[in-house]
Motif scaffolding. Structure first.
Motif, PDB file in Angstrom:
ATOM      1  N   ALA A  63      51.895 -29.648  76.488  1.00  0.00           N
ATOM      2  CA  ALA A  63      53.281 -29.551  76.939  1.00  0.00           C
ATOM      3  C   ALA A  63      53.820 -28.141  76.731  1.00  0.00           C
ATOM      4  O   ALA A  63      54.490 -27.583  77.615  1.00  0.00           O
ATOM      5  N   GLN A  64      53.534 -27.550  75.573  1.00  0.00           N
ATOM      6  CA  GLN A  64      53.983 -26.185  75.301  1.00  0.00           C
ATOM      7  C   GLN A  64      53.346 -25.201  76.280  1.00  0.00           C
ATOM      8  O   GLN A  64      54.022 -24.301  76.798  1.00  0.00           O
ATOM      9  N   ARG A  65      52.065 -25.388  76.561  1.00  0.00           N
ATOM     10  CA  ARG A  65      51.384 -24.496  77.502  1.00  0.00           C
ATOM     11  C   ARG A  65      52.027 -24.570  78.889  1.00  0.00           C
ATOM     12  O   ARG A  65      52.268 -23.548  79.539  1.00  0.00           O
ATOM     13  N   LYS A  66      52.313 -25.783  79.332  1.00  0.00           N
ATOM     14  CA  LYS A  66      52.905 -25.961  80.654  1.00  0.00           C
ATOM     15  C   LYS A  66      54.318 -25.403  80.724  1.00  0.00           C
ATOM     16  O   LYS A  66      54.721 -24.817  81.738  1.00  0.00           O
ATOM     17  N   ALA A  67      55.083 -25.586  79.643  1.00  0.00           N
ATOM     18  CA  ALA A  67      56.439 -25.034  79.617  1.00  0.00           C
ATOM     19  C   ALA A  67      56.406 -23.506  79.651  1.00  0.00           C
ATOM     20  O   ALA A  67      57.192 -22.871  80.367  1.00  0.00           O
ATOM     21  N   ASP A  68      55.505 -22.918  78.870  1.00  0.00           N
ATOM     22  CA  ASP A  68      55.367 -21.458  78.868  1.00  0.00           C
ATOM     23  C   ASP A  68      54.968 -20.959  80.252  1.00  0.00           C
ATOM     24  O   ASP A  68      55.469 -19.932  80.721  1.00  0.00           O
ATOM     25  N   GLU A  69      54.074 -21.680  80.903  1.00  0.00           N
ATOM     26  CA  GLU A  69      53.604 -21.283  82.231  1.00  0.00           C
ATOM     27  C   GLU A  69      54.740 -21.273  83.241  1.00  0.00           C
ATOM     28  O   GLU A  69      54.786 -20.422  84.135  1.00  0.00           O
ATOM     29  N   ARG A  70      55.688 -22.203  83.076  1.00  0.00           N
ATOM     30  CA  ARG A  70      56.829 -22.277  83.994  1.00  0.00           C
ATOM     31  C   ARG A  70      58.019 -21.464  83.514  1.00  0.00           C
ATOM     32  O   ARG A  70      59.036 -21.389  84.211  1.00  0.00           O
ATOM     33  N   GLY A  71      57.916 -20.879  82.326  1.00  0.00           N
ATOM     34  CA  GLY A  71      59.022 -20.096  81.799  1.00  0.00           C
ATOM     35  C   GLY A  71      60.221 -20.930  81.406  1.00  0.00           C
ATOM     36  O   GLY A  71      61.374 -20.481  81.527  1.00  0.00           O
ATOM     37  N   VAL A  72      59.965 -22.140  80.921  1.00  0.00           N
ATOM     38  CA  VAL A  72      61.034 -23.070  80.539  1.00  0.00           C
ATOM     39  C   VAL A  72      61.086 -23.182  79.026  1.00  0.00           C
ATOM     40  O   VAL A  72      60.051 -23.373  78.375  1.00  0.00           O
ATOM     41  N   GLU A  73      62.285 -23.091  78.463  1.00  0.00           N
ATOM     42  CA  GLU A  73      62.444 -23.172  77.014  1.00  0.00           C
ATOM     43  C   GLU A  73      62.972 -24.546  76.611  1.00  0.00           C
ATOM     44  O   GLU A  73      63.983 -25.005  77.136  1.00  0.00           O
ATOM     45  N   LEU A  74      62.290 -25.176  75.674  1.00  0.00           N
ATOM     46  CA  LEU A  74      62.743 -26.420  75.073  1.00  0.00           C
ATOM     47  C   LEU A  74      62.010 -26.599  73.751  1.00  0.00           C
ATOM     48  O   LEU A  74      61.073 -25.858  73.454  1.00  0.00           O
ATOM     49  N   ASP A  75      62.445 -27.559  72.963  1.00  0.00           N
ATOM     50  CA  ASP A  75      61.872 -27.757  71.630  1.00  0.00           C
ATOM     51  C   ASP A  75      60.927 -28.948  71.643  1.00  0.00           C
ATOM     52  O   ASP A  75      61.229 -30.009  72.214  1.00  0.00           O
ATOM     53  N   TRP A  76      59.781 -28.769  70.978  1.00  0.00           N
ATOM     54  CA  TRP A  76      58.797 -29.835  70.838  1.00  0.00           C
ATOM     55  C   TRP A  76      58.680 -30.204  69.366  1.00  0.00           C
ATOM     56  O   TRP A  76      58.593 -29.326  68.506  1.00  0.00           O
ATOM     57  N   VAL A  77      58.661 -31.492  69.071  1.00  0.00           N
ATOM     58  CA  VAL A  77      58.615 -31.984  67.703  1.00  0.00           C
ATOM     59  C   VAL A  77      57.518 -33.036  67.595  1.00  0.00           C
ATOM     60  O   VAL A  77      57.479 -33.974  68.405  1.00  0.00           O
TER      61      VAL A  77
END
Length: 252
Positions: A71-85
């Protein structure tokens, strides 16, 4: 248990790619509620990353480290910031409340005991802001399908997918149904066209059934009430033959 099923996050995404109607439904719910969004059992972010890209403040809670990493990899790839716990949806404390909590793609059904479900709903209740909502989807159990869960390995043509390294991957499933526990216990076999690689992966998966009449009671014990229930992603009213229970809940 089912942890092994989620240890290969990219395999999971190929097996269960994001379905546009479901993603669109949850994005619309987030826009309707406004504010912040928490997803429990967020997996690889197929629902939450698009919601975050719409400008909502988002947190994803997931038990599997492998799923969170993807999930973090995909968010970084799209340039989207959110928190994962990393955490367990049965009991968590994030120290804040949310305008919308979602539990998508049958994730709730990994909680097998009634007490586990109630604990989850109570945790959600503690994290709902005033006027906040819980929205989730679970399948509507089919007595016919459960009766056919006889342990025989069968090909699931609807689940075949293409792996960039292995080519076409076929999926066979052997299920049994434990009526007392309301849990389907399955073994999933992933195979390729190559005879030398007949079963490339074999993993267990255990999923609970939640029947329509017990759902409002479980929610009530968790401090929530069911305010709407749809039978598909277009908002069709729920009926007995619907494939899905798409539920909208508020604090009781």
């Amino acid at each position: 248990m089912s942890e092994q099923f989620y240890s290969d996050a990219r395999l999971y995404d190929r097996l269960f790619p994001a379905r546009e109607p479901a993603v669109d439904f949850y994005r619309a719910e987030a826009d309707r509620q406004g504010g912040s969004v928490l997803e429990l059992g967020c997996g690889t972010g197929n629902k939450l990353i698009p919601i975050a890209s719409d400008g909502h403040r988002c947190v994803g809670l997931e038990l599997s480290p492998a799923m969170l990493a993807e999930a973090q990899r995909k968010a970084d790839e799209r340039g989207v910031e959110l928190d994962w716990v990393q955490g367990d949806m049965r009991g968590f404390d994030l120290g804040r409340t949310f305008d919308l909590v979602i539990i998508a793609a049958n994730s709730l059904l990994h909680l097998h005991g009634a007490s586990d479900l109630v604990d989850c709903f109570r945790s959600v209740r503690r994290h709902l802001a005033p006027g906040g909502r819980l929205v989730f989807d679970v399948f509507n159990p089919s007595a016919l399908m459960l009766a056919h869960a006889d342990g025989v390995r069968r090909r699931r043509e609807d689940l075949s997918f293409v792996d960039p390294d292995r080519g076409v991957v076929h999926v066979d499933v052997a299920d049994t149904y434990d009526a007392a526990a309301q849990v389907t216990r399955g073994t999933w076999h992933f195979s390729t066209e190559s005879e030398s690689e007949a079963d490339v992966v074999v993993v267990p998966l255990e999923i609970r059934s939640i029947f329509p009449q017990e759902l409002p009671l479980l929610l009530s014990l968790g401090g929530l009430r069911l305010v709407e229930r749809f039978g598909d992603w277009s908002g069709r009213p729920f009926t007995g033959d619907a494939a899905v229970q798409l539920c909208v809940c508020e604090a009781d």
